[in-house]
Motif scaffolding. Structure first.
Motif, short mmCIF file in Angstrom:
data_model
loop_
_atom_site.label_atom_id
_atom_site.label_comp_id
_atom_site.label_asym_id
_atom_site.label_seq_id
_atom_site.Cartn_x
_atom_site.Cartn_y
_atom_site.Cartn_z
N TRP A 125 -22.26 -2.96 -10.77
CA TRP A 125 -20.83 -2.65 -10.68
C TRP A 125 -20.07 -3.72 -9.90
O TRP A 125 -20.57 -4.29 -8.94
N THR A 126 -18.82 -3.92 -10.29
CA THR A 126 -17.87 -4.69 -9.49
C THR A 126 -17.49 -3.80 -8.30
O THR A 126 -17.34 -2.59 -8.48
N PRO A 127 -17.34 -4.35 -7.11
CA PRO A 127 -16.94 -3.51 -5.97
C PRO A 127 -15.68 -2.70 -6.28
O PRO A 127 -14.76 -3.20 -6.94
N SER A 128 -15.65 -1.46 -5.83
CA SER A 128 -14.48 -0.59 -6.06
C SER A 128 -13.84 -0.20 -4.73
O SER A 128 -13.38 0.92 -4.54
N GLU A 129 -13.84 -1.17 -3.82
CA GLU A 129 -13.17 -0.98 -2.54
C GLU A 129 -12.87 -2.35 -1.94
O GLU A 129 -13.52 -3.34 -2.27
N THR A 130 -11.85 -2.38 -1.11
CA THR A 130 -11.50 -3.61 -0.41
C THR A 130 -10.66 -3.26 0.81
O THR A 130 -10.12 -2.16 0.91
N ASN A 131 -10.57 -4.19 1.72
CA ASN A 131 -9.70 -4.04 2.89
C ASN A 131 -8.41 -4.82 2.64
O ASN A 131 -8.45 -5.95 2.16
N LEU A 132 -7.30 -4.19 2.95
CA LEU A 132 -5.99 -4.84 2.88
C LEU A 132 -5.44 -4.90 4.29
O LEU A 132 -5.56 -3.94 5.05
N ASN A 133 -4.81 -6.00 4.64
CA ASN A 133 -4.24 -6.15 5.97
C ASN A 133 -2.81 -5.61 5.95
O ASN A 133 -1.86 -6.36 5.78
N LEU A 134 -2.67 -4.30 6.09
CA LEU A 134 -1.37 -3.65 5.99
C LEU A 134 -0.80 -3.40 7.38
O LEU A 134 -1.48 -2.89 8.26
N THR A 135 0.47 -3.73 7.54
CA THR A 135 1.16 -3.47 8.80
C THR A 135 1.79 -2.07 8.75
O THR A 135 1.80 -1.42 7.69
N LYS A 136 2.34 -1.64 9.85
CA LYS A 136 2.96 -0.32 9.95
C LYS A 136 4.05 -0.14 8.90
O LYS A 136 4.82 -1.05 8.63
N GLY A 137 4.06 1.05 8.28
CA GLY A 137 5.10 1.34 7.30
C GLY A 137 4.55 1.92 6.02
O GLY A 137 3.37 2.25 5.92
N LEU A 138 5.41 2.04 5.02
CA LEU A 138 5.06 2.61 3.72
C LEU A 138 4.76 1.49 2.73
O LEU A 138 5.60 0.61 2.52
N TRP A 139 3.60 1.54 2.14
CA TRP A 139 3.16 0.54 1.16
C TRP A 139 2.96 1.20 -0.19
O TRP A 139 2.52 2.35 -0.28
N LYS A 140 3.27 0.47 -1.26
CA LYS A 140 3.01 0.92 -2.61
C LYS A 140 1.90 0.04 -3.19
O LYS A 140 1.96 -1.19 -3.09
N VAL A 141 0.90 0.68 -3.78
CA VAL A 141 -0.28 -0.03 -4.25
C VAL A 141 -0.56 0.34 -5.71
O VAL A 141 -0.46 1.50 -6.09
N ARG A 142 -0.88 -0.67 -6.52
CA ARG A 142 -1.29 -0.48 -7.91
C ARG A 142 -2.45 -1.42 -8.18
O ARG A 142 -2.59 -2.44 -7.51
N LEU A 143 -3.27 -1.08 -9.17
CA LEU A 143 -4.34 -2.00 -9.51
C LEU A 143 -4.57 -2.02 -11.01
O LEU A 143 -4.09 -1.16 -11.75
N LYS A 144 -5.29 -3.05 -11.44
CA LYS A 144 -5.71 -3.15 -12.83
C LYS A 144 -7.04 -3.88 -12.86
O LYS A 144 -7.41 -4.60 -11.93
N SER A 145 -7.76 -3.64 -13.94
CA SER A 145 -9.03 -4.34 -14.14
C SER A 145 -8.81 -5.49 -15.11
O SER A 145 -7.85 -5.51 -15.86
N TYR A 146 -9.72 -6.46 -15.07
CA TYR A 146 -9.66 -7.59 -16.00
C TYR A 146 -11.08 -8.00 -16.37
O TYR A 146 -12.05 -7.60 -15.70
N SER A 147 -11.21 -8.78 -17.42
CA SER A 147 -12.51 -9.28 -17.85
C SER A 147 -12.34 -10.65 -18.48
O SER A 147 -11.23 -11.12 -18.69
N ARG A 148 -13.45 -11.29 -18.80
CA ARG A 148 -13.37 -12.62 -19.40
C ARG A 148 -12.72 -12.58 -20.78
O ARG A 148 -12.12 -13.55 -21.22
N LEU A 149 -12.78 -11.44 -21.48
CA LEU A 149 -12.13 -11.32 -22.78
C LEU A 149 -10.69 -10.83 -22.66
O LEU A 149 -9.93 -10.91 -23.62
N ASN A 150 -10.33 -10.28 -21.50
CA ASN A 150 -8.97 -9.79 -21.26
C ASN A 150 -8.52 -10.28 -19.88
O ASN A 150 -8.37 -9.48 -18.95
#
Length: 81
Positions: free
Chosen positions: A41-66
């Motif tokens: 599996w590709t890792p399904s977690e990471t650390n983000l350096n977020l400062t105090k406040g409200l953050w909006k987060v989105r993600l997508k997957s990619y591959s060599r064919l896409n």
């Protein structure tokens, strides 16, 4: 942050991975890549350096064919106290 693993084979192989997009209010949009390294599996977690406040987060997957990736996920809000 963590997310559900993609079952798409090519996301979990060379050239695959995830892109995490995050933004505080209407400030600069950041992007972090989490590439496939090895194993089943590709890792399904990471650390983000977020400062105090409200953050909006989105993600997508990619591959060599896409390399442009999948459609973006729904927006998740994270409040950092």
């Amino acid at each position: 942050i963590t997310w559900e693993k993609s079952k798409e084979t090519l996301v979990n192989s060379d050239g695959g991975g995830y892109q995490i997009f995050y933004q505080k209010n209407d400030a600069k949009l950041y992007c972090k890549k989490v590439p496939y390294v090895d194993g089943e599996w590709t890792p399904s977690e990471t650390n983000l350096n977020l400062t105090k406040g409200l953050w909006k987060v989105r993600l997508k997957s990619y591959s060599r064919l896409n390399p442009e990736g999948s459609i973006l996920s729904e927006i998740k809000e994270i409040t950092v106290p």
